[in-house]
Design a protein around this motif. Structure first.
Motif, PDB file in Angstrom:
ATOM      1  N   PRO A  59     -18.582  11.676 -37.330  1.00  0.00           N
ATOM      2  CA  PRO A  59     -17.266  11.113 -37.008  1.00  0.00           C
ATOM      3  C   PRO A  59     -16.868  11.275 -35.550  1.00  0.00           C
ATOM      4  N   GLY A  60     -17.233  12.390 -34.908  1.00  0.00           N
ATOM      5  CA  GLY A  60     -16.871  12.590 -33.512  1.00  0.00           C
ATOM      6  C   GLY A  60     -17.549  11.594 -32.588  1.00  0.00           C
ATOM      7  N   TYR A  61     -18.802  11.268 -32.891  1.00  0.00           N
ATOM      8  CA  TYR A  61     -19.582  10.375 -32.030  1.00  0.00           C
ATOM      9  C   TYR A  61     -19.243   8.907 -32.305  1.00  0.00           C
ATOM     10  N   LEU A  84      -9.030  13.303 -28.812  1.00  0.00           N
ATOM     11  CA  LEU A  84      -8.389  13.547 -30.098  1.00  0.00           C
ATOM     12  C   LEU A  84      -9.401  13.326 -31.222  1.00  0.00           C
ATOM     13  N   PRO A  85      -9.183  13.947 -32.365  1.00  0.00           N
ATOM     14  CA  PRO A  85     -10.164  13.876 -33.464  1.00  0.00           C
ATOM     15  C   PRO A  85     -10.041  12.589 -34.268  1.00  0.00           C
ATOM     16  N   PHE A  86     -10.111  11.467 -33.571  1.00  0.00           N
ATOM     17  CA  PHE A  86      -9.850  10.194 -34.226  1.00  0.00           C
ATOM     18  C   PHE A  86     -10.835   9.916 -35.353  1.00  0.00           C
ATOM     19  N   LEU A 121     -11.418   8.856 -41.258  1.00  0.00           N
ATOM     20  CA  LEU A 121     -12.068   9.034 -42.561  1.00  0.00           C
ATOM     21  C   LEU A 121     -11.122   9.571 -43.613  1.00  0.00           C
ATOM     22  N   THR A 122     -10.090  10.312 -43.185  1.00  0.00           N
ATOM     23  CA  THR A 122      -9.269  11.039 -44.154  1.00  0.00           C
ATOM     24  C   THR A 122      -7.858  10.494 -44.313  1.00  0.00           C
ATOM     25  N   SER A 171      -7.257   4.687 -41.546  1.00  0.00           N
ATOM     26  CA  SER A 171      -8.504   4.072 -41.993  1.00  0.00           C
ATOM     27  C   SER A 171      -8.328   2.568 -42.176  1.00  0.00           C
ATOM     28  N   ALA A 172      -7.202   2.178 -42.773  1.00  0.00           N
ATOM     29  CA  ALA A 172      -6.950   0.753 -43.001  1.00  0.00           C
ATOM     30  C   ALA A 172      -6.755   0.016 -41.677  1.00  0.00           C
TER      31      ALA A 172
END
Length: 606
Positions: free
Chosen positions: A580-582, A534-536, A541-542, A547-548
């Motif tokens: 962000p992916g890595y 998943l694009p965690f 970041l968004t 993020s919190a």
């Protein structure tokens, strides 16, 4: 939603055992016994009990038996039919068993307890020895010990592997039975032995058509067995080769429209719903789609993290859990999963990459040592853009296949010294993960590098990671799960299949795909492997709430002394925004560790 848990808790002390007292009969599908030297409680949806006055068996799961006569006795008498062969020769008898199971038996006449698990440890058994006594349970956090402490070595292993591989658990002195192992406790002490180990043979295939027919029949039979007497059965559908095969076979064996559940991500480069829809159309699937969001993660992360008996960092657990919730809410009892096809039949890109490196060994030794390696090792060559990739290739080609995989380890690449708290790091043996990897690699009985890689992945990818992910999340959602592609007949085919039929040239899973050509849609046969991630990192970041949650979790790990505060700051301010992916993977495993500690060991500090 009620989790689907099998509870086994036992304490056995042969030095205190009163063998004059027999077991009560009959005993149903749960048991609670308190005798001198023996405390036993077992109950759950997959638990069955067999007993005589002098022996008792706790069976978890539903093993199938190869021997027709014994299978007939088992069908009539239930688990009691297994007692005599177990007591006669447990390891030999275990080879007769197929499927998902764990067995525990007690023999009062011999003052002995024994237990064993299946080939992939899909029903875990955890244990600790205390003098002559053995404490044992189906979860590490249930092992009946007076003093249970968090093991810093286990946390280090978690940060290295993103799970805690057997035999270690998160607790000091508590071990997890490794796949295909047997444990015995008696007056001579505790013994832990391996009863099953994969042995690869590279057997030539005289009749490919016949093997294809056997292979397809084995999948069909496995799907039929996994769906029989299981209530309402549906399947995961990612759109990959494995899940598409399973749901297509489910349509064949049931004769009805199958239900399939697919997860999607509204982020470029992560969504594979297109292929799930292709498979759904091909097999007439009653297809249910769910697009997971960052808000879903925030809602479910604490519960999923806390539900495991130790920290667990596979990020695709959350999508699997969301699909499990959907299936349970729709009234289904069991999901079929496609795990295993890549690891049995050569489907991971790393296997083809190894063949690229093997090409280097075909170059004459004199040319390699006198010309290529001196140039590749020169600093000036590494600074020339055209030559730098060639230098990297030579460097990796000279490594052993096992050492090469270390290059991609996230903790190693980030640098332990800059990531981990100094006091915490001093408590861990940083070489222990390497030693475990070497032991498993060397223990694979195989003559080729590819088969060593497969056997290695059966342990670390399947038994320690992917299977606990699916089993844990479906159980939390209240469902059973089956793995048809891990049937014993398919394992036997994989063990004998020559390398050239698993990896033909650089074509991954050649035999698997050729055997199913005409059954699977061409688009799915041709698609590149993607996975279920998943694009965690992007969402962290968004999305403010995610993020919190992630930032708070890692900051708390720094306060516990596990991570360095400076590293956490750099991770969120520099590394994650750049890639962000890595680097999202490091954030994820840290967040899941903290969420587990918060729920299960809140006072942990180093």
């Amino acid at each position: 939603m009620t989790a689907r848990l099998n509870r086994l808790i036992c304490r056995f002390d042969p030095s205190q055992l009163d063998t004059s007292v027999g077991f009560p009969a009959p005993i149903g599908d749960s048991v609670e016994i308190e005798l001198p030297g023996l405390s036993l409680r077992a109950a759950g949806p997959d638990v069955r009990i067999g007993s005589t006055q002098r022996q008792l068996l706790v069976q978890i799961g539903r093993p199938a038996l190869r021997n027709a006569a014994l299978a007939a006795d088992y069908a009539k008498a239930g688990p009691s039919a297994l007692l005599a062969p177990l007591l006669n020769d447990a390891s030999a008898f275990a080879d007769e068993l197929q499927g998902r199971f764990a067995l525990l038996w007690i023999d009062l006449d011999r003052a002995q307890l024994g237990c064993l698990n299946d080939r992939f440890s899909t029903h875990p058994l955890c244990w600790a020895a205390e003098g002559p006594a053995l404490a044992l349970a189906s979860r590490a956090d249930w092992v009946p010990l007076a003093d249970r402490q968090i093991d810093p070595q286990a946390i280090f292993d978690y940060l290295y592997f993103h799970v805690i591989p057997a035999p270690r658990t998160i607790f000091r002195r508590v071990s997890r039975l490794e796949p295909g192992y047997r444990l015995d406790c008696g007056r001579n002490g505790v013994r832990n032995d391996q009863w099953w180990q994969p042995q690869f043979t590279q057997t030539p295939v005289d009749d490919v058509s016949a093997l294809k027919a056997r292979f397809v029949g084995a999948i069909r039979g496995a799907v039929a067995r996994e769906s029989a007497n299981s209530g309402r059965v549906a399947a995961f559908l990612s759109g990959g080769t494995d899940s598409s095969t399973v749901i297509g076979m489910l349509r064949e064996v049931s004769g009805n429209q199958p239900r399939g559940y697919s997860i999607g991500f509204d982020t470029a480069g992560y969504d594979e719903m297109e292929y799930a829809r292709i498979a759904a159309k091909a097999y007439g699937v009653d297809h249910r789609e769910y697009y997971i969001t960052a808000q879903d993660l925030v809602s479910h992360i604490p519960a999923v993290a806390a539900s495991y008996d130790q920290p667990f960092g596979n990020s695709s657990a959350l999508p699997a859990y969301c699909l499990g919730l959907m299936a349970r809410e729709d009234g289904y009892d069991k999901l079929l999963a496609g795990d295993g096809g890549d690891e049995l039949f050569g489907g991971n890109a790393r296997y083809a990459k190894q063949k690229v490196f093997e090409l280097y060994q075909a170059i004459p030794t004199a040319i390699r040592s006198a010309l290529i390696e001196p140039i590749a090792g020169a600093d000036w060559a590494k600074r020339v853009p055209v030559l730098s990739k060639a230098c990297s290739y030579v460097e990796q080609a000279r490594m052993s296949p096992l050492a090469r995989t270390e290059q991609y380890n996230l903790l190693q690449r980030l640098g332990q010294g800059s990531v981990l708290g100094q006091a915490f790091r001093s408590l861990a043996d940083t070489e222990a993960p390497l030693q475990l990897r070497r032991r498993v690699w060397d223990g694979v009985r195989a003559d080729t590098v590819l088969d060593h890689e497969l056997g290695f992945d059966w342990r670390f990818t399947l038994a320690d990671n992917d299977l606990p992910k699916v089993i844990g999340t479906t159980s939390l959602a209240g469902l059973d799960v089956g793995f048809p592609l891990l049937s014993e007949e398919l394992i036997a085919i994989a063990l004998a299949l020559p390398d050239a039929m698993k990896l033909k040239g650089f074509k991954l899973r050649w035999f698997f795909k050729e055997a199913l050509r005409g059954f699977l849609p061409d688009e799915i046969l041709a698609k590149k492997k993607h996975g279920f991630g998943l694009p965690f990192g992007h969402w962290a970041l968004t999305d403010p709430a995610l993020s919190a949650l992630s930032r708070d979790s890692l900051q708390r790990l720094a306060e516990r002394g596990i991570l360095q505060a400076a590293f956490v700051d750099a991770l969120f301010s520099k590394l994650l925004p750049a890639h962000p992916g890595y680097y999202g993977e490091m954030v994820w495993i840290g967040m899941m560790l903290e969420q587990w500690l918060r729920a299960n060991a809140p006072d942990t500090r180093f």
